[in-house]
Design a protein around this motif. Structure first.
Motif, PDB file in Angstrom:
ATOM      1  N   TRP A  40       0.845  -1.196   0.000  1.00 17.54           N
ATOM      2  CA  TRP A  40       0.000   0.000   0.000  1.00 17.54           C
ATOM      3  C   TRP A  40       0.881   1.247   0.000  1.00 17.54           C
ATOM      4  O   TRP A  40       1.835   1.339   0.786  1.00 17.54           O
ATOM      5  N   LYS A  88       0.456   4.977   0.947  1.00 19.52           N
ATOM      6  CA  LYS A  88      -0.553   5.752   1.670  1.00 19.52           C
ATOM      7  C   LYS A  88       0.122   6.862   2.458  1.00 19.52           C
ATOM      8  O   LYS A  88       1.058   6.584   3.220  1.00 19.52           O
ATOM      9  N   GLU A 106      -5.443  -2.070   5.703  1.00 18.54           N
ATOM     10  CA  GLU A 106      -6.897  -2.142   5.483  1.00 18.54           C
ATOM     11  C   GLU A 106      -7.534  -3.414   6.045  1.00 18.54           C
ATOM     12  O   GLU A 106      -8.483  -3.932   5.479  1.00 18.54           O
ATOM     13  N   HIS A 107      -6.953  -3.912   7.126  1.00 22.45           N
ATOM     14  CA  HIS A 107      -7.466  -5.106   7.825  1.00 22.45           C
ATOM     15  C   HIS A 107      -7.668  -6.277   6.858  1.00 22.45           C
ATOM     16  O   HIS A 107      -8.542  -7.113   7.059  1.00 22.45           O
ATOM     17  N   SER A 108      -6.854  -6.296   5.807  1.00 24.32           N
ATOM     18  CA  SER A 108      -7.056  -7.306   4.751  1.00 24.32           C
ATOM     19  C   SER A 108      -6.824  -8.729   5.263  1.00 24.32           C
ATOM     20  O   SER A 108      -7.385  -9.669   4.699  1.00 24.32           O
TER      21      SER A 108
END
Ligand SMILES: Cc1cc2nc3c(=O)[nH]c(=O)nc-3n(C[C@H](O)[C@H](O)[C@H](O)COP(=O)(O)OP(=O)(O)OC[C@H]3O[C@@H](n4cnc5c(N)ncnc54)[C@H](O)[C@@H]3O)c2cc1C
Length: 385
Positions: free
Chosen positions: A205, A207, A251-253
């Motif tokens: 990611w 970010k 993102e709590h993936s």
């Protein structure tokens, strides 16, 4: 004092120096390897904890290490089958090994197990002499170079290979100018047990200017590398608090993350020595270049140096001649600079102050994702295929 003569001297027995020594030992050459802290060889296969310092090794470098019989046992490696990279405003690009008809995109291995595999092989060769010392001075002659060790030994050879890391002592003895650019980021590395299966997928990611990577490990564990401008604050958090931050940034993936072992932070600096050689000296690995870890290419570039130099030395009459050293630089500098510029460019493209570029960078990712031909070409290049 007696001088001992060798075909080549290698300073630094990290991954790159050890691979170089092994590759030349295989050619039957007499090599002196200087490493003040040789690694431990008695790692236990029952040690479940994964090293926080892990590497994603490209298939071409894996093949090279396997050819040296220096690849960790299967239970200490993890194949990556997919990659999923997300931008900061809906941009996304995904890579799949199946789409390019390859068994895996990259392999995850641990620093200490790969180092052990290399050193175990090194000990099998009687033509590699290991000196657990440092050098105090370096002297140049017309057809040789000599190292004076802190125990009084003198070692001499036509070529000295500097693999003594980012702050290379050998490089500091030359007049090679090094351009160093700090990223004002630290890389934080740590390992976690994850709640949901990772599916052998590497995730990344971009970010708020930070770059976070989740790299899959066996048994539903992951290793993370978080390049952050606020590393000091993140390192001050408890293990549980930091794990929550890592889960949120990702993102709590993969659900809840449970910490395993310690976390470490290291400063990120782009280093570009003007040359990869000096008279009778070749620079390799981090001594020759450092790079932002967002593409996991640091040690891969170093193994690329080893393969190129080893191939050249197989045919060279004088290992340390200007002709040999120039050929080495000509083969490597372009690949090294391109990778450094590519990673540096991506890092700056996703900096938060580049908000006008937000649309461009995210649509760019989406656009390349749609163009399967271009996408597969890019991933093949990164894999060295
Ligand atoms: C904490 C951490 C995490 C990292 N994570 C990643 C990652 O996830 N992916 C990635 O691609 N890269 C990563 N890197 C970078 C990667 O470790 C380097 O690119 C790679 O190790 C370079 O290997 P090297 O052999 O050139 O140098 P090094 O590994 O630095 O080895 C240099 C060797 O030289 C020896 N030495 C030093 N000075 C002397 C001297 N004066 N005389 C003799 N010997 C000397 C040292 O003892 C050492 O053994 C990480 C680095 C750090 C510090």
């Amino acid at each position: 004092m007696n001088t001992q003569y060798f075909d080549g001297l290698i300073v630094g027995g990290g991954l790159v120096g050890a691979a170089m020594a092994l590759s030349l030992a295989e050619q039957g050459k007499h090599i002196a390897l200087l490493e003040p802290s040789p690694p431990s060889l008695d790692l236990q296969s029952t040690d479940k904890h994964w090293d926080a310092r892990i590497y994603a090794i490209s298939p071409s470098n894996e093949a090279f290490l396997r050819s040296l019989q220096a690849w960790p046992e299967a239970q200490r490696t993890q194949s990556v089958l997919k990659m999923d990279v997300q931008g900061d405003a809906g941009g996304r690009i995904e890579f799949d090994a199946q789409a390019i008809h390859t068994p895996h995109l990259t392999s995850i291995v641990e620093n200490r197990w790969l180092l052990q595999a290399l050193w175990q092989r090194l000990h099998a060769y009687c033509n590699v002499t290991i000196f657990a010392h440092t050098a105090t001075t370096l002297t140049q002659e017309i057809d040789a170079i000599s190292l004076h060790l802190d125990n009084g030994d003198i070692l001499s050879a036509p070529l000295l290979m500097a693999a003594d890391g980012a702050n290379s002592w050998v490089r500091s003895q030359t007049d090679i100018h090094t351009d160093s650019k700090p990223y004002h980021h630290h890389g934080i590395v740590a390992n976690y047990q994850v709640q949901k299966p990772h599916g052998a997928t590497a995730r990344q990611w971009f970010k708020d200017g930070d770059v976070l990577a989740y790299l899959p490990l066996p048994e539903q564990q992951i290793s993370i590398v978080w390049s952050s401008h606020q590393a000091q604050a993140l390192m001050a958090l408890s293990d549980a608090e930091f794990a929550e931050q890592v889960a949120a940034q990702g993102e709590h993936s993969l659900g809840k993350l449970t910490p395993i072992g310690k976390r470490f932070a290291f400063e990120l600096i782009l280093r570009r020595p003007a040359n990869m050689y000096a008279p009778r000296i070749a620079l390799l690995g981090d001594a020759a270049h450092t790079i932002h870890p967002l593409a996991g290419q640091g040690v891969n570039l170093g193994f690329g140096d080893v393969q190129a130099l080893s191939q050249l030395l197989r045919l060279a009459k004088d290992w340390g001649s200007l002709k040999t050293l120039r050929s080495y630089e000509a083969q490597r500098l372009h690949a090294v600079r391109s990778m450094q510029m590519g990673c540096d460019g991506l890092f700056h493209l996703f900096k938060p102050q580049n908000t006008p570029l937000s649309w461009v960078r995210n649509s760019g990712l989406n656009m390349v994702n749609q163009l399967s031909g271009l996408k597969n070409h890019l991933i093949r290049q990164a894999m060295g295929l």
